[in-house]
Design a protein around this motif. Sequence first.
Motif, short mmCIF file in Angstrom:
data_model
loop_
_atom_site.label_atom_id
_atom_site.label_comp_id
_atom_site.label_asym_id
_atom_site.label_seq_id
_atom_site.Cartn_x
_atom_site.Cartn_y
_atom_site.Cartn_z
N GLY A 54 0.80 -1.22 0.00
CA GLY A 54 0.00 0.00 0.00
C GLY A 54 0.82 1.26 0.00
N VAL A 55 1.91 1.28 0.78
CA VAL A 55 2.71 2.49 0.92
C VAL A 55 4.03 2.40 0.16
N GLY A 56 4.53 1.19 -0.04
CA GLY A 56 5.78 1.02 -0.76
C GLY A 56 7.01 1.13 0.12
N LEU A 57 6.86 0.83 1.41
CA LEU A 57 8.04 0.86 2.28
C LEU A 57 8.96 -0.30 1.95
N GLY A 58 10.25 -0.10 2.22
CA GLY A 58 11.25 -1.11 1.89
C GLY A 58 11.98 -1.60 3.11
#
Length: 241
Positions: A54-58
Amino acid sequence: MKTTIPQAFTEAVRRDPAAPLLTWYDDATGDRTELSGATLDNWVSKTANLLVDGVGLGHGDAVALLLPPHWQTAALLLGVSAAGLAVDLGGDPQPVEALFTTPELVDRAASWTSLDRWATGLLPLAMPLRTPPPGYADYVTEVRNHGDHFRGAPVAPADRALAGPVELSHHEVIGMAADRAAELGITSGDRVLIDVTLYPDPADWLLAPLVADASIVLCANLDVSKAGARATTEKVTVTLA
């Protein structure tokens, strides 16, 4: 041997997915929520998917949790860890990639730098907020839109588990949780009743029991006159109150 937070949680679920893993009481509201391993795993997976898809955190990004002890706090902490992200438990304000808090704590959260912010009312039956604070999405509403299974990159023992002034790896956190379980007298198979007013640190109310292969009865605003009967009903073997 457990070496990461996701591994400790996965093993807890695998032992008996249908058995109660975390039971929540709030004697101020009358709320009781029982989560089996499978149900909590569903919330954990949805949370991880919210953050990654959803947010694209890595891998290694930091997520702040400015939240009191609660079953949703457990789902968030475990979900952040499952996603390979580092948990910041709200020490000194610092930049993070995402932040979760309650409406009551948004003034404190304003000191934190984060692009993505969610609020939860920690309400009975996981009810959503009627009106989220300005600039915040409703965690309970948003997380339901994400998948029931998370298949991200494996988390390694050396990966950062805790962010903040003191950063710890998963291996270090698991070791500290095991030591804390021994100090608190929690062993495999125990069902532990915990007064969160006395034990507000997730190392005590969540990670120590998980690492020790125990299940949790978490109590907020504990009415001590009910503690004995509750311990009997919940088949408690260790009481931290």
